[in-house]
Write a protein that holds these residues in place. Structure first.
Motif, short mmCIF file in Angstrom:
data_model
loop_
_atom_site.label_atom_id
_atom_site.label_comp_id
_atom_site.label_asym_id
_atom_site.label_seq_id
_atom_site.Cartn_x
_atom_site.Cartn_y
_atom_site.Cartn_z
N ALA A 180 0.66 -1.31 0.02
CA ALA A 180 0.34 0.39 -0.39
C ALA A 180 1.00 1.49 -0.23
CB ALA A 180 -1.51 0.08 1.31
N MET A 181 1.94 1.41 0.97
CA MET A 181 2.60 1.80 0.43
C MET A 181 3.86 2.78 -0.90
SD MET A 181 6.38 2.77 2.58
CE MET A 181 6.44 2.50 4.00
N THR A 182 2.97 3.08 -2.00
CA THR A 182 3.33 3.28 -2.84
C THR A 182 2.39 2.88 -3.97
OG1 THR A 182 4.46 1.59 -3.75
CG2 THR A 182 5.88 3.42 -3.03
N ALA A 183 1.13 2.86 -3.63
CA ALA A 183 0.00 2.74 -4.75
C ALA A 183 -1.04 3.13 -5.04
CB ALA A 183 -1.09 1.14 -3.90
N ALA A 184 -0.56 4.80 -3.91
CA ALA A 184 -2.11 5.58 -4.59
C ALA A 184 -1.11 6.57 -6.06
CB ALA A 184 -1.57 6.38 -3.45
N LYS A 185 0.00 6.15 -6.87
CA LYS A 185 0.30 6.23 -7.84
C LYS A 185 -0.40 5.96 -8.71
CE LYS A 185 3.93 3.42 -8.38
NZ LYS A 185 5.04 3.44 -7.76
N LEU A 186 -0.42 4.37 -8.75
CA LEU A 186 -1.58 3.60 -9.68
C LEU A 186 -2.89 4.26 -9.67
CD1 LEU A 186 -0.14 0.53 -8.61
CD2 LEU A 186 0.35 0.98 -10.79
#
Length: 254
Positions: A205-211
């Motif tokens: 979840a830490m870097t999924a916001a970009k998707l």
């Protein structure tokens, strides 16, 4: 190799959030935990317990370290793309008959509205880009960027530490560390006129916001597949890792 009673000595090949979470739980249980970090990040988040930084000297060096330190079990909780240490751990554990577990977060799953293009590696990702957009948001880490150096596209390169040369001729470097929010990611992409996103299938979840942000903007995403790992026992959660450790080293659930 298990002691069968008392505190265990466990080696966690770490650097991920899952590795830190596992170390914290094991230290709380009273186990002797050594977390090994590759040393590629300047200011890493340190886990609970003992920490060592740097390599072991290949599979032979790791095997020697396991034997000299009387290690009960090894947990490979490294980044999904840290394939070399994974292979070394498998070879060293086999040579020393030390139980080995792979703790790996699940990869990301394409959602309705996504336009994903899967790439086998960074070189493949670079070959896909010219047909997808002129302005690229590159979030694949600071290593391996030479694959994109020959392209005439513009790149926003985000990583934790300064990237290694060679780099694309037209680029801007953004040093930042997650977690990120969808709102910030969308604003970043809009501000820089991003037309295509490149990421490794890191999962989590830490870097999924970009998707999510790319989906909302209708942007294509190039996703680099995870490298093949040795066929060993594997789990996807810290809870399951704790259970495996209990069974593998003491003969009963942790």
């Amino acid at each position: 190799m298990a002691r069968g009673r008392g505190a265990m000595k466990l080696l966690i090949l770490g650097g991920t959030g899952e590795a830190r979470e596992l170390a914290k739980a094991l230290v709380k249980q009273g186990e002797h935990v050594v977390s090994s970090l590759a040393g590629r990040v300047a200011r890493p988040k340190l886990p609970d317990g003992e920490t060592r930084v740097g390599g072991f000297g290949g599979p032979e060096g790791l095997a020697r370290w396991l034997t000299e330190n009387d290690v009960d079990a090894v947990i490979d909780a490294t980044h999904p793309f840290a394939e070399r240490i994974g292979a070394n751990a498998a070879e060293a554990s086999l040579a020393t008959e030390t139980p080995l577990l792979r703790l790996a977060r699940p990869g990301w799953t394409e959602q309705p509205g996504d336009t994903w293009h899967w790439a086998d590696d960074l070189d493949h990702a670079a070959r896909l880009l010219p047909a997808l957009g002129e302005r690229v948001f590159l979030t694949s880490g600071r290593q391996g960027l030479a694959a994109f150096a020959g392209l005439g596209l513009w790149f926003l390169i985000r990583c934790v530490d300064p990237p290694e040369a060679p780099l694309p001729r037209r680029h801007e470097v953004l040093l930042d560390r997650g977690p990120y929010t969808v709102e910030r990611e969308r604003a970043l992409m809009e501000r820089h006129g991003v037309q295509v996103l490149v990421t490794k299938d890191s999962g989590g979840a830490m870097t999924a916001a970009k998707l999510t942000a790319a989906r909302g903007l209708g942007l294509p995403v190039v996703v680099v597949r995870r490298p093949r790992r040795p066929e060993i026992a594997s789990v996807t959660s810290v809870r399951d890792a704790l259970t495996w450790i209990g069974v593998a080293t003491k003969g009963s659930p942790a």
